[in-house]
Design an enzyme around this catalytic site. Structure first.
Site, PDB file in Angstrom:
ATOM      1  CE1 TYR A 157      -3.527   2.677   0.298  1.00 46.52           C
ATOM      2  CE2 TYR A 157      -2.303   3.439   2.214  1.00 46.52           C
ATOM      3  CZ  TYR A 157      -3.288   3.646   1.260  1.00 46.52           C
ATOM      4  OH  TYR A 157      -4.014   4.811   1.262  1.00 46.52           O
ATOM      5  CE  LYS A 161      -3.206   5.978  -1.725  1.00 47.23           C
ATOM      6  NZ  LYS A 161      -4.108   6.757  -2.573  1.00 47.23           N
TER       7      LYS A 161
HETATM    8  P1  NDP Z   1     -13.450   4.420   0.907  1.00 45.29           P
HETATM    9  O1  NDP Z   1     -13.286   2.944   0.910  1.00 45.29           O
HETATM   10  O2  NDP Z   1     -14.496   5.004   1.770  1.00 45.29           O
HETATM   11  O3  NDP Z   1     -13.645   4.936  -0.586  1.00 45.29           O
HETATM   12  C1  NDP Z   1     -12.884   4.419  -1.645  1.00 45.29           C
HETATM   13  C2  NDP Z   1     -13.540   4.785  -2.965  1.00 45.29           C
HETATM   14  O4  NDP Z   1     -12.735   4.269  -4.033  1.00 45.29           O
HETATM   15  C3  NDP Z   1     -14.923   4.183  -3.111  1.00 45.29           C
HETATM   16  O5  NDP Z   1     -15.788   5.146  -3.657  1.00 45.29           O
HETATM   17  C4  NDP Z   1     -14.723   3.043  -4.091  1.00 45.29           C
HETATM   18  O6  NDP Z   1     -15.903   2.880  -4.882  1.00 45.29           O
HETATM   19  C5  NDP Z   1     -13.584   3.607  -4.951  1.00 45.29           C
HETATM   20  N1  NDP Z   1     -12.865   2.564  -5.657  1.00 45.29           N
HETATM   21  C6  NDP Z   1     -12.124   1.562  -5.144  1.00 45.29           C
HETATM   22  N2  NDP Z   1     -11.673   0.770  -6.126  1.00 45.29           N
HETATM   23  C7  NDP Z   1     -12.156   1.271  -7.298  1.00 45.29           C
HETATM   24  C8  NDP Z   1     -12.063   0.892  -8.653  1.00 45.29           C
HETATM   25  N3  NDP Z   1     -11.369  -0.191  -9.030  1.00 45.29           N
HETATM   26  N4  NDP Z   1     -12.679   1.632  -9.590  1.00 45.29           N
HETATM   27  C9  NDP Z   1     -13.399   2.728  -9.224  1.00 45.29           C
HETATM   28  N5  NDP Z   1     -13.524   3.146  -7.958  1.00 45.29           N
HETATM   29  C10 NDP Z   1     -12.915   2.408  -7.003  1.00 45.29           C
HETATM   30  O7  NDP Z   1     -12.009   4.979   1.306  1.00 45.29           O
HETATM   31  P2  NDP Z   1     -11.411   6.474   1.386  1.00 45.29           P
HETATM   32  O8  NDP Z   1     -12.424   7.486   1.096  1.00 45.29           O
HETATM   33  O9  NDP Z   1     -10.671   6.540   2.651  1.00 45.29           O
HETATM   34  O10 NDP Z   1     -10.346   6.400   0.227  1.00 45.29           O
HETATM   35  C11 NDP Z   1     -10.216   7.376  -0.800  1.00 45.29           C
HETATM   36  C12 NDP Z   1      -8.745   7.593  -1.114  1.00 45.29           C
HETATM   37  O11 NDP Z   1      -8.122   8.162   0.042  1.00 45.29           O
HETATM   38  C13 NDP Z   1      -7.954   6.340  -1.449  1.00 45.29           C
HETATM   39  O12 NDP Z   1      -7.097   6.633  -2.528  1.00 45.29           O
HETATM   40  C14 NDP Z   1      -7.158   6.072  -0.190  1.00 45.29           C
HETATM   41  O13 NDP Z   1      -5.967   5.389  -0.454  1.00 45.29           O
HETATM   42  C15 NDP Z   1      -6.903   7.497   0.271  1.00 45.29           C
HETATM   43  N6  NDP Z   1      -6.539   7.674   1.666  1.00 45.29           N
HETATM   44  C16 NDP Z   1      -7.362   7.226   2.667  1.00 45.29           C
HETATM   45  C17 NDP Z   1      -6.994   7.426   3.993  1.00 45.29           C
HETATM   46  C18 NDP Z   1      -7.817   6.915   5.126  1.00 45.29           C
HETATM   47  O14 NDP Z   1      -7.287   6.836   6.246  1.00 45.29           O
HETATM   48  N7  NDP Z   1      -9.059   6.578   4.949  1.00 45.29           N
HETATM   49  C19 NDP Z   1      -5.766   8.147   4.321  1.00 45.29           C
HETATM   50  C20 NDP Z   1      -4.982   8.549   3.203  1.00 45.29           C
HETATM   51  C21 NDP Z   1      -5.377   8.336   1.925  1.00 45.29           C
HETATM   52  P3  NDP Z   1     -16.518   1.495  -5.380  1.00 45.29           P
HETATM   53  O15 NDP Z   1     -16.151   0.441  -4.382  1.00 45.29           O
HETATM   54  O16 NDP Z   1     -17.986   1.783  -5.468  1.00 45.29           O
HETATM   55  O17 NDP Z   1     -15.889   1.284  -6.717  1.00 45.29           O
HETATM   56  C1  8X3 Z   2      -4.290   5.575   4.604  1.00 43.79           C
HETATM   57  C2  8X3 Z   2      -3.598   5.964   5.852  1.00 43.79           C
HETATM   58  O1  8X3 Z   2      -1.964   5.145   7.606  1.00 43.79           O
HETATM   59  O2  8X3 Z   2      -3.847   3.694   7.066  1.00 43.79           O
HETATM   60  O3  8X3 Z   2      -3.588   6.012   3.502  1.00 43.79           O
HETATM   61  O4  8X3 Z   2      -2.037   3.937   5.529  1.00 43.79           O
HETATM   62  S1  8X3 Z   2      -2.810   4.606   6.518  1.00 43.79           S
END
Ligand code: NDP
Ligand code: 8X3
Length: 256
Positions: A157, A161
Site C-alpha cells: 500500500y 502511495k
Molecule cells: P473508501 O473505501 O471510503 O472509498 C474508496 C472509494 O474508491 C470508493 O468510492 C470506491 O468505490 C472507490 N474505488 C475503489 N476501487 C475502485 C475501482 N477499481 N474503480 C473505481 N472506484 C474504485 O475509502 P477512502 O475514502 O478513505 O479512500 C479514498 C482515497 O483516500 C484512497 O485513494 C485512499 O488510499 C486514500 N486515503 C485514505 C486514507 C484513510 O485513512 N481513509 C488516508 C490517506 C489516503 P466502489 O467500491 O464503489 O468502486
Molecule cells: C491511509 C492511511 O496510515 O492507514 O492512507 O495507511 S494509513
C-alpha cells in the site's frame, strides 16, 4: 480557477468516504459533477441528494478505474460539454490486507497496484488531453502519509502511495508549459470505509485502528481539496499533508 461555479469536476471513488465528501463540497460551490465508482446504485443516491440540495448537474459513471478500455469508452460516451473537465480528483483507491511481504497475497498486491497506480494513470491519460488542448485544468491526486513514510506491514500500500507522489511530481513536469495545475493531497488517518475494505468487512478490526484518537473526517479532507482547487490562477499547491492532531507520522499516534 478560484471560482468553481459551473466548472466540471470529475471525482473518482465518489461512492464513499473522501470522494463522496468531495462531491458535496464541490456541489456547494455550484460545480457540475461527474461521479465515478463501481457501485452505481450508491452514485445514483448521492447524485439525487446533490441535485435536490444544490441544483447542480450531475453525471454518474459506473467505472472500474483498473480497466483502461472501460475508462476510455465511458469517457468517450459523455457529450462534448461534459468532456471539458476542469478539475479531476483522482481519489479512487484502497488498501487490501496488512501482512509481511513474504506472507502477502498476490491478489491483494494486484488490486492495490492496479487501482492506486494504474487506475490513477488510466483516468488521467483519458481526461488530461482535453485539458492540454485548452491549456487549462487541475488534477488533484489523493496520496497518503503512507506515501511519505512506511509503516509495519504497510509495504505494498505504501509503495502505491509513494508511486502516487512520484506521479504527481512527474505530471507537474510534463504539464509545466501547459497552464495546468497538479496537486497532491495526502491525508493521515481518515474515518471512511477504508479500514472495512482493507480488512475485508471486519468492521471491529477496522475500527480498532482509530481507538483513542479523533480521526479526520472525509469532509476535513474534502475541504483541503477544495482549498487547493480554489487558489488564484497563478498559485499551485504542490502537496498538502494533513493528519489528525493526535498523529505525528505514519507510526507515531497518541491514543487517549
Ligand atoms: P473508501 O473505501 O471510503 O472509498 C474508496 C472509494 O474508491 C470508493 O468510492 C470506491 O468505490 C472507490 N474505488 C475503489 N476501487 C475502485 C475501482 N477499481 N474503480 C473505481 N472506484 C474504485 O475509502 P477512502 O475514502 O478513505 O479512500 C479514498 C482515497 O483516500 C484512497 O485513494 C485512499 O488510499 C486514500 N486515503 C485514505 C486514507 C484513510 O485513512 N481513509 C488516508 C490517506 C489516503 P466502489 O467500491 O464503489 O468502486
Ligand atoms: C491511509 C492511511 O496510515 O492507514 O492512507 O495507511 S494509513
Amino acid at each position: 480557477m478560484n471560482n468553481l461555479e459551473g466548472k466540471i469536476v470529475f471525482i473518482t471513488g465518489a461512492s464513499s468516504g473522501i470522494g463522496k465528501a468531495c462531491a458535496f463540497e464541490f456541489a456547494k460551490l455550484k460545480s457540475n459533477l461527474i461521479l465515478a465508482a463501481r457501485r452505481k446504485d450508491r452514485l445514483n443516491t448521492i447524485a439525487e441528494e446533490i441535485i435536490n440540495e444544490f441544483g447542480v448537474k450531475v453525471q454518474t459513471l459506473e467505472l472500474d478505474v483498473r480497466n483502461f478500455e472501460e475508462v476510455k469508452n465511458k469517457f468517450d460516451q459523455l457529450n462534448s460539454e461534459w468532456k471539458q473537465v476542469d478539475l479531476l480528483v483522482n481519489n479512487a483507491g484502497l488498501a487490501k490486507g496488512l501482512d509481511k511481504f513474504y506472507e502477502g497475497k498476490l491478489s491483494d498486491w494486484n488490486e492495490m497496484i492496479d487501482t492506486n497506480i494504474k487506475g490513477l494513470l488510466n483516468v488521467s491519460r483519458v481526461v488530461a488531453p482535453q485539458m492540454i488542448e485548452r491549456q487549462s485544468g487541475h488534477i488533484i491526486n489523493i496520496g497518503s502519509t503512507a506515501g511519505h513514510e512506511v509503516y509495519t506491514y504497510g509495504n505494498v500500500y505504501s509503495a502505491t502511495k509513494f508511486a502516487v507522489s512520484a506521479l504527481s511530481q512527474s505530471f507537474r513536469l510534463d504539464v509545466l508549459d501547459k497552464g495546468i495545475k497538479i496537486s497532491s493531497v495526502d491525508p493521515g488517518m481518515v474515518y471512511t470505509e477504508f479500514g472495512k475494505v482493507r480488512f475485508s468487512g471486519d468492521v471491529e478490526r477496522a475500527d480498532s485502528v482509530y481507538k483513542g484518537i479523533a480521526p479526520l473526517s472525509p469532509t476535513d479532507v474534502a475541504e483541503a481539496i477544495v482549498f487547493c482547487a480554489t487558489r488564484p490562477t497563478n498559485v499551485n499547491i504542490n502537496e498538502l499533508i494533513l493528519t489528525p492532531i493526535q498523529q505525528a507520522s505514519s507510526t507515531q499516534v497518541y491514543r487517549k
